[in-house]
Design a protein around this motif. Structure first.
Motif, PDB file in Angstrom:
ATOM      1  N   ASN A  98       0.828  -1.207   0.000  1.00  0.00           N
ATOM      2  CA  ASN A  98       0.000   0.000   0.000  1.00  0.00           C
ATOM      3  C   ASN A  98       0.867   1.263   0.000  1.00  0.00           C
ATOM      4  OD1 ASN A  98      -2.801   1.214   0.412  1.00  0.00           O
ATOM      5  ND2 ASN A  98      -1.712   2.074   2.162  1.00  0.00           N
ATOM      6  N   PRO A 136     -12.979  -4.521   8.016  1.00  0.00           N
ATOM      7  CA  PRO A 136     -13.187  -3.122   7.589  1.00  0.00           C
ATOM      8  C   PRO A 136     -12.145  -2.167   8.166  1.00  0.00           C
ATOM      9  CG  PRO A 136     -15.258  -4.123   8.284  1.00  0.00           C
ATOM     10  CD  PRO A 136     -14.188  -5.108   8.619  1.00  0.00           C
ATOM     11  N   GLU A 137     -11.724  -2.386   9.420  1.00  0.00           N
ATOM     12  CA  GLU A 137     -10.770  -1.452  10.028  1.00  0.00           C
ATOM     13  C   GLU A 137      -9.407  -1.515   9.363  1.00  0.00           C
ATOM     14  OE1 GLU A 137     -12.508  -3.795  11.646  1.00  0.00           O
ATOM     15  OE2 GLU A 137     -11.348  -4.764  13.238  1.00  0.00           O
ATOM     16  N   LEU A 139      -8.914  -2.701   6.068  1.00  0.00           N
ATOM     17  CA  LEU A 139      -9.085  -2.282   4.662  1.00  0.00           C
ATOM     18  C   LEU A 139      -9.255  -0.767   4.530  1.00  0.00           C
ATOM     19  CD1 LEU A 139     -11.366  -5.129   3.260  1.00  0.00           C
ATOM     20  CD2 LEU A 139      -8.924  -4.791   2.860  1.00  0.00           C
ATOM     21  N   SER A 140      -9.831  -0.141   5.528  1.00  0.00           N
ATOM     22  CA  SER A 140     -10.042   1.314   5.460  1.00  0.00           C
ATOM     23  C   SER A 140      -8.719   2.087   5.467  1.00  0.00           C
ATOM     24  CB  SER A 140     -10.925   1.778   6.614  1.00  0.00           C
ATOM     25  OG  SER A 140     -10.251   1.585   7.849  1.00  0.00           O
ATOM     26  N   THR A 141      -7.632   1.441   5.904  1.00  0.00           N
ATOM     27  CA  THR A 141      -6.327   2.110   5.931  1.00  0.00           C
ATOM     28  C   THR A 141      -5.493   1.804   4.681  1.00  0.00           C
ATOM     29  OG1 THR A 141      -5.186   0.254   7.030  1.00  0.00           O
ATOM     30  CG2 THR A 141      -6.293   1.847   8.446  1.00  0.00           C
ATOM     31  N   SER A 143      -5.842   2.309   1.078  1.00  0.00           N
ATOM     32  CA  SER A 143      -6.547   2.849  -0.089  1.00  0.00           C
ATOM     33  C   SER A 143      -5.811   2.607  -1.406  1.00  0.00           C
ATOM     34  CB  SER A 143      -6.782   4.347   0.108  1.00  0.00           C
ATOM     35  OG  SER A 143      -5.564   4.987   0.421  1.00  0.00           O
ATOM     36  N   HIS A 181     -16.853  -8.752  -0.227  1.00  0.00           N
ATOM     37  CA  HIS A 181     -15.632  -7.995  -0.505  1.00  0.00           C
ATOM     38  C   HIS A 181     -15.352  -7.818  -1.998  1.00  0.00           C
ATOM     39  CE1 HIS A 181     -15.041  -8.903   3.724  1.00  0.00           C
ATOM     40  NE2 HIS A 181     -14.035  -8.053   3.752  1.00  0.00           N
TER      41      HIS A 181
END
Length: 215
Positions: A98, A136-137, A139-141, A143, A181
């Motif tokens: 990422n 979700p916590e 994956l939200s970081t 991008s 997902h």
């Protein structure tokens, strides 16, 4: 048999929904060009330096798949161009991909590698680590990565029922997360077991020796 003939033969055998990754590791650029001329665009490498040098030499519409074990300190070398990283086996690696993707203003496609084999030598996440990576916590970081699906390698054995059991386990995990997902890729199966993998639900196979001959 020529490389072009092998590619065309495989394409007639594979169902339309199954994508063929030609495993071109250790093979010279001339072999890749022969496959490219026959219409192949997805190539798989397992060493980043080798993939970088081939990327520099070969046509830019090739989609490069990193199929080997990835060390975090090497991600930066392939981040400008890699199409899909198959062996994402830890959250640490996912975060590094990422980071390097962001530096290159890209979103890099990834498959999460799940440990399905009985051998300890195969890399991969267990069910709990997979659930964490897809939470979700987390994956939200992230991008600048896109989780496309899952990848797994079966035990190296002649026991077909064991291989099928391992592939089925991975397919069931894939189905668990597929709709929630948006996963669309299940990468399992190589030259020796791709037919069984497809029967079990694989959408992407990694084939080397059946295309380029034995190493």
């Amino acid at each position: 048999m020529s490389i072009a003939h092998n590619i065309q033969h495989l394409q007639t055998l594979l169902p339309a929904h199954v994508r063929l990754v030609a495993v071109s590791k250790t093979k010279p650029v001339s072999d890749l060009m022969e496959a490219y001329t026959a219409g192949q665009r997805d190539f798989g490498e397992n060493k980043i330096q080798e993939m970088v040098s081939k990327w520099e030499e070969l046509p830019k519409d090739i989609q490069w798949h990193m199929i080997g074990h990835v060390q975090t300190n090497k991600v930066k070398y392939m981040a400008p161009f890699v199409y899909l990283i198959h062996g994402v086996d830890s959250l640490k690696l996912l975060k590094e991909i990422n980071k390097q993707a962001a530096k290159n203003n890209r979103v890099i496609n990834c498959l999460l590698q799940v440990h399905i084999a009985e051998e300890d030598t195969k890399f991969g996440m267990d069910k709990e680590e997979l659930a964490r990576a897809l939470s979700p916590e987390v994956l939200s970081t992230l991008s600048n990565v896109k989780i496309k699906g899952l990848m797994g390698m079966a035990t190296f054995t002649d026991n077909q029922s064991q291989i099928e059991k391992e592939f089925t386990f991975l397919k069931n995990l894939f189905d668990t997360y597929k709709n929630t997902h948006g996963l669309d890729t299940l990468s399992m199966g190589m030259s020796g077991d791709y037919e069984l993998a497809i029967k079990t639900g694989s959408t992407m196979v990694r084939i080397g020796s059946s295309i380029f001959g034995h190493r």
